[in-house]
Write a protein that holds these residues in place. Structure first.
Motif, PDB file in Angstrom:
ATOM      1  N   TYR A 108      -4.327   6.754  -1.444  1.00  0.00           N
ATOM      2  CA  TYR A 108      -3.646   5.486  -1.241  1.00  0.00           C
ATOM      3  C   TYR A 108      -3.881   4.528  -2.509  1.00  0.00           C
ATOM      4  O   TYR A 108      -4.644   4.894  -3.236  1.00  0.00           O
ATOM      5  N   GLN A 147      -3.577   0.495  -3.242  1.00  0.00           N
ATOM      6  CA  GLN A 147      -3.277  -0.961  -2.848  1.00  0.00           C
ATOM      7  C   GLN A 147      -3.266  -1.689  -3.954  1.00  0.00           C
ATOM      8  O   GLN A 147      -4.095  -1.693  -4.845  1.00  0.00           O
ATOM      9  N   ARG A 161       1.099  -1.230  -0.021  1.00  0.00           N
ATOM     10  CA  ARG A 161      -0.118   0.015  -0.064  1.00  0.00           C
ATOM     11  C   ARG A 161       0.809   1.322  -0.248  1.00  0.00           C
ATOM     12  O   ARG A 161       1.740   1.464   0.832  1.00  0.00           O
ATOM     13  N   SER A 192       1.210   5.381   0.102  1.00  0.00           N
ATOM     14  CA  SER A 192       0.419   6.704   0.820  1.00  0.00           C
ATOM     15  C   SER A 192       1.047   7.815   0.130  1.00  0.00           C
ATOM     16  O   SER A 192       2.115   7.975  -0.377  1.00  0.00           O
TER      17      SER A 192
END
Length: 119
Positions: free
Chosen positions: A79, A81, A19, A21
């Motif tokens: 974000y 993922q 993930r 950021s």
């Protein structure tokens, strides 16, 4: 000034997940969109995912089904993922924010974070 900083990159095992950021700071009147791009050596920079409203998202075909982009408006963050990573996901990942402030609407880019998928 508007600053965009990515984090979360690194070495990941094939089949693993990560993930990323993205944090945006500075003078922000409104942030209408955020996105993630990636660029592998010798390749074009490609849009991986972007989000305007929380329900308006788009994904690169090779990431669709494995990737999820989201944003936290209160924190000016986004974000990315990605699940089931493979070597083809190895690239520098860049976050971009479309920001309206006193200078008008402009895109601001982060410096990128390296993602390497290898065993």
């Amino acid at each position: 000034q508007v600053h965009v900083v990515e984090s979360g990159g690194g070495l990941v095992q094939p089949g693993g997940s990560l993930r990323l950021s993205c944090t945006v700071s500075g003078t922000i009147f409104y942030m209408s969109a955020m996105g993630w791009y990636r660029q592998a050596p010798g390749k074009q920079r490609l849009l991986v995912a972007n989000i305007t409203s929380d329900i308006d998202t788009h994904y690169l075909d090779s990431v669709k089904g494995r990737g999820t982009i989201s944003r936290d408006r209160a924190k000016n963050m986004a974000y990315l993922q990605i699940d089931r990573l493979g070597p083809e996901d190895t690239a520098v990942y860049y976050c971009v924010a479309r920001v309206t402030n006193e200078y008008g609407e402009n895109d601001y880019w982060g410096q990128g974070t390296q993602v390497t998928v290898s065993s």
